[in-house]
Design an enzyme around this catalytic site. Structure first.
Site, PDB file in Angstrom:
ATOM      1  N   ARG A  23       0.996  -1.133   0.088  1.00 43.31           N
ATOM      2  CA  ARG A  23       0.159   0.037  -0.212  1.00 43.31           C
ATOM      3  C   ARG A  23       1.077   1.252  -0.137  1.00 43.31           C
ATOM      4  O   ARG A  23       0.501   2.127  -0.506  1.00 43.31           O
ATOM      5  CB  ARG A  23      -1.035   0.203   1.156  1.00 43.31           C
ATOM      6  CG  ARG A  23      -1.986  -0.985   1.063  1.00 43.31           C
ATOM      7  CD  ARG A  23      -2.992  -1.177   2.192  1.00 43.31           C
ATOM      8  NE  ARG A  23      -3.675   0.210   2.213  1.00 43.31           N
ATOM      9  CZ  ARG A  23      -4.545   0.583   3.125  1.00 43.31           C
ATOM     10  NH1 ARG A  23      -4.769  -0.227   4.311  1.00 43.31           N
ATOM     11  NH2 ARG A  23      -5.249   1.601   3.126  1.00 43.31           N
TER      12      ARG A  23
ATOM     13  N   CYS B  16      -1.120   5.818   9.195  1.00 41.82           N
ATOM     14  CA  CYS B  16      -1.517   4.533   8.688  1.00 41.82           C
ATOM     15  C   CYS B  16      -2.612   4.721   7.579  1.00 41.82           C
ATOM     16  O   CYS B  16      -2.552   5.909   7.019  1.00 41.82           O
ATOM     17  CB  CYS B  16      -1.907   3.402   9.815  1.00 41.82           C
ATOM     18  SG  CYS B  16      -3.425   4.145  10.557  1.00 41.82           S
TER      19      CYS B  16
END
Length: 307
Positions: free
Chosen positions: A177, A235
């Site tokens: 990611r 995050c």
């Protein structure tokens, strides 16, 4: 104040101090409702905590997928959990602390001094042969804890953008990611320019327990974390990043959290995005100059001689 507690230490605390409150924060993106797992087996006396409804406000583009709840809402939830002023609180999940760290960070940010995470999560409690209860626990008496935000450092998107120039911004998501290879939930793929890839799963040993303080210090030093420069973490939505703040605390490093994280950053089209394994995209290079044609040779003099 310690930030971790082992299963045996927790069992001793529960036997010695009836004020200890155990919160079960089982949650994941794939299974956000942890109540069925709680009912199937939990630490006796533990209260189930709903991360989506009690540890987060509804999603917004500016606040991301898990904004911090209004302090009044958190106060009502903590009262339901039976938390009084001065109570020691232990939080756990069944995923190595990746969800429980949200409760640890949020309660510490709200002023609860003694909050610890069960090292090794519920699996470690079971592995230690400690008692397990099933079904629903009786509701505890309402707690009277007083809460106020501001006890741990946070940063916003503007501060996250500026931090890599003067400190270390860590991205706690999976490396794929971070690179932008995939993005299953948020509007755009990639990472905040200047951020360093630091997956939260790297904090744990093969048994699912936190690595030692010395190991974590070496790990974070290799990522550029220094005592004389600020450190912050983000995050996907501010949940897993709390696990990194917790691991940094184990290592003796204070770190700030970007609550909106990538879900808020990527929802703002004005925010730049970097992709690939490098913190910043490579600087553009000037196109090569066109080749210089060779100088023409002077014509040979005519002599009139036969060819």
């Amino acid at each position: 104040m310690p930030v971790l507690v082992s299963p045996d230490e927790l069992a001793a605390l529960l036997a010695a101090d009836p004020r200890v409150r155990v919160l079960d924060v089982r949650w994941s993106l794939a299974a956000p409702d942890g109540l069925p797992a709680h009912r199937a087996g939990h630490i006796p006396g533990a209260v189930h905590v709903d991360l989506e409804r009690e540890l987060s406000a509804p999603a917004t583009p500016g606040g991301g997928r898990h904004p911090l709840p209004p302090i009044a809402d958190l106060r009502r939830a903590a009262s339901r959990w039976g938390v009084d002023d001065g109570d020691p609180v232990v939080v756990h999940d069944d995923s190595g602390g990746l969800a429980a760290a949200r409760a640890w960070w949020l309660l510490r940010h709200a002023g609860v001094a003694d909050v610890r995470v069960l090292d090794g999560a519920f699996a470690a409690w079971r592995a230690a042969g400690l008692p397990v209860a099933t079904g629903d626990e009786p509701a505890p008496p309402p707690g009277n804890v007083r809460l106020s935000y501001g006890h741990l450092p946070v940063i916003d998107a503007d501060e996250a953008a500026a931090l890599p120039d003067r400190g270390t911004l860590l991205d706690a998501r999976a490396a794929a990611r971070y690179r932008g290879d995939e993005e299953p939930v948020d509007p755009r793929a990639g990472h905040i320019p200047g951020a360093v890839s630091a997956p939260a799963t790297d904090h744990l040993d093969p048994a699912g327990r936190f690595r030692s303080p010395a190991e974590l210090r070496v790990h974070y030093a290799a990522l550029g974390v220094r005592a004389d420069r600020p450190t912050a973490v983000y995050c996907g939505s501010g949940v897993t990043a709390a696990h990194s703040v917790l691991a940094l605390a184990v290592a003796g490093v204070d770190a700030a959290l970007f609550p909106g994280s990538w879900s808020a950053w990527s929802a703002d089209p004005a925010r730049p995005v970097a992709t690939g394994a490098s913190p910043r995209p490579p600087a553009p290079t000037a196109p090569p100059a066109p080749p210089v044609p060779p100088a023409s040779s002077p014509a040979a003099p005519t002599t009139g001689a036969p060819a």
